[in-house]
Design a protein around this motif. Sequence first.
Motif, PDB file in Angstrom:
ATOM      1  N   LEU A  11       0.878  -1.196  -0.155  1.00  0.00           N
ATOM      2  CA  LEU A  11      -0.048   0.227   0.136  1.00  0.00           C
ATOM      3  C   LEU A  11       0.980   1.313  -0.351  1.00  0.00           C
ATOM      4  O   LEU A  11       2.199   1.065  -0.158  1.00  0.00           O
ATOM      5  N   ASP A  12       0.238   2.413   0.044  1.00  0.00           N
ATOM      6  CA  ASP A  12       1.021   3.693   0.019  1.00  0.00           C
ATOM      7  C   ASP A  12       1.947   4.017   0.945  1.00  0.00           C
ATOM      8  O   ASP A  12       1.867   3.309   2.096  1.00  0.00           O
ATOM      9  N   ASP A  13       2.591   5.019   0.838  1.00  0.00           N
ATOM     10  CA  ASP A  13       3.815   5.342   1.705  1.00  0.00           C
ATOM     11  C   ASP A  13       3.373   6.114   2.805  1.00  0.00           C
ATOM     12  O   ASP A  13       3.841   7.174   3.336  1.00  0.00           O
ATOM     13  N   ILE A  14       2.392   5.410   3.795  1.00  0.00           N
ATOM     14  CA  ILE A  14       2.001   6.098   4.899  1.00  0.00           C
ATOM     15  C   ILE A  14       3.045   6.359   5.905  1.00  0.00           C
ATOM     16  O   ILE A  14       2.770   7.496   6.506  1.00  0.00           O
ATOM     17  N   ASP A  15       4.192   5.559   6.044  1.00  0.00           N
ATOM     18  CA  ASP A  15       4.994   5.796   7.097  1.00  0.00           C
ATOM     19  C   ASP A  15       6.344   6.348   6.286  1.00  0.00           C
ATOM     20  O   ASP A  15       7.242   6.418   7.156  1.00  0.00           O
ATOM     21  N   ALA A  16       6.243   6.940   5.202  1.00  0.00           N
ATOM     22  CA  ALA A  16       7.505   7.423   4.612  1.00  0.00           C
ATOM     23  C   ALA A  16       7.710   8.777   5.260  1.00  0.00           C
ATOM     24  O   ALA A  16       7.494   9.719   5.806  1.00  0.00           O
ATOM     25  N   ALA A  86       2.332  -4.048  -6.734  1.00  0.00           N
ATOM     26  CA  ALA A  86       2.718  -2.607  -6.363  1.00  0.00           C
ATOM     27  C   ALA A  86       2.299  -1.683  -7.612  1.00  0.00           C
ATOM     28  O   ALA A  86       1.948  -0.462  -7.203  1.00  0.00           O
ATOM     29  N   LEU A  87       2.075  -2.225  -8.723  1.00  0.00           N
ATOM     30  CA  LEU A  87       1.882  -1.243  -9.750  1.00  0.00           C
ATOM     31  C   LEU A  87       0.407  -0.533  -9.466  1.00  0.00           C
ATOM     32  O   LEU A  87       0.559   0.676  -9.660  1.00  0.00           O
ATOM     33  N   PRO A  88      -0.632  -0.755  -8.825  1.00  0.00           N
ATOM     34  CA  PRO A  88      -1.734   0.207  -8.673  1.00  0.00           C
ATOM     35  C   PRO A  88      -1.246   1.273  -7.647  1.00  0.00           C
ATOM     36  O   PRO A  88      -1.861   2.409  -7.884  1.00  0.00           O
ATOM     37  N   GLU A 160      -8.840  -2.954  -1.655  1.00  0.00           N
ATOM     38  CA  GLU A 160      -7.443  -3.523  -1.099  1.00  0.00           C
ATOM     39  C   GLU A 160      -7.729  -3.839   0.421  1.00  0.00           C
ATOM     40  O   GLU A 160      -7.089  -4.893   0.677  1.00  0.00           O
ATOM     41  N   LEU A 161      -8.510  -3.104   1.300  1.00  0.00           N
ATOM     42  CA  LEU A 161      -8.543  -3.436   2.607  1.00  0.00           C
ATOM     43  C   LEU A 161      -9.576  -4.397   2.762  1.00  0.00           C
ATOM     44  O   LEU A 161      -9.850  -4.989   3.896  1.00  0.00           O
ATOM     45  N   ASP A 162     -10.350  -4.906   1.637  1.00  0.00           N
ATOM     46  CA  ASP A 162     -11.368  -5.870   1.679  1.00  0.00           C
ATOM     47  C   ASP A 162     -12.481  -5.293   2.867  1.00  0.00           C
ATOM     48  O   ASP A 162     -13.011  -5.909   3.844  1.00  0.00           O
ATOM     49  N   ALA A 163     -12.840  -4.003   2.899  1.00  0.00           N
ATOM     50  CA  ALA A 163     -13.495  -3.042   3.727  1.00  0.00           C
ATOM     51  C   ALA A 163     -14.826  -2.636   2.963  1.00  0.00           C
ATOM     52  O   ALA A 163     -15.687  -2.132   3.837  1.00  0.00           O
ATOM     53  N   ARG A 164     -15.267  -2.855   1.921  1.00  0.00           N
ATOM     54  CA  ARG A 164     -16.497  -2.407   1.288  1.00  0.00           C
ATOM     55  C   ARG A 164     -17.709  -2.786   1.983  1.00  0.00           C
ATOM     56  O   ARG A 164     -18.378  -2.040   1.792  1.00  0.00           O
ATOM     57  N   ALA A 165     -17.941  -4.107   2.302  1.00  0.00           N
ATOM     58  CA  ALA A 165     -18.929  -4.382   2.967  1.00  0.00           C
ATOM     59  C   ALA A 165     -19.034  -3.718   4.180  1.00  0.00           C
ATOM     60  O   ALA A 165     -20.477  -3.809   4.692  1.00  0.00           O
TER      61      ALA A 165
END
Length: 272
Positions: A11-16, A86-88, A160-165
């Motif tokens: 996933l994105d660079d949250i901790d960058a 990682a492409l997305p 990505e998080l499987d959180a849509r539900a």
Amino acid sequence: MTARPSAGLVLDDIDARPGSTTSLLRTLIGLYLRPLGGRITPAALVRLAGDLGIPAARARTAITRLKQRGLLVAAPDGDYVLNPAALPMLERGDRRIFAVRTMTEADEWMLVSATVPETRRDLRHQLRRRLQFVGAGAVSAGLWILPGHLAEEVEQLLAELDARAFTTLFRTTDPKPADPLPAAAARWWDLAALRAEHERFQASLGDLDETQPFDAYVRLIDSWRVLPYIDPGLPRSLLPDDWPGERSVQEFARMSSELAPRALAHARGAVR
């Protein structure tokens, strides 16, 4: 090629942390592996890291971390290649970093209502962090607001998080909080923290040596790349009169256009 890591690893660079060795290498890889054909030899990658002033031993350690994080995988011939998983994330970064968008008064807002079960506190935490990272403001516990043009990105994040539900999405052009919208926006977003990030970015520009375009450009992107995520690009009417965001965008665009072609030429020459 190794198996795809779990979604949380790519996933994105949250901790960058801009300027760190791992962050600079991640920026370098995100910028250049795709135009260089999607693969690079270990020696060439370490050589490019050296052009950023990173010693070889430290570069190899950072590369190992990036493999563990799912950005790179080792091909059978020993080259490093981008992990397809990682492409997305990289494509999403391209849109945010190089095509900064600011809302107008007429643009839609998106509301994200999340009801995550108590048994999934881990998911609740990940969803909160990811929504904050893509620029969402917290209206209340479990309710988030962000620009409508980020709808596709939010859908991708939830998948990505499987959180849509656990979420319901709404669109509106006319949010009506109890107090004036600018005052509400100042509660929903931490504008003081965003201002500090813009000021940090602008101060970093003075450290760039434009006579060294490869080093300067990678460091420019590394310093900038998180800011377009966490700053949602609110309409001008919702921001203080002295808001520094416009200047940041202008300075980034100016320096990027001057440095990018020369930096890519350097990278191509270094891997031949």
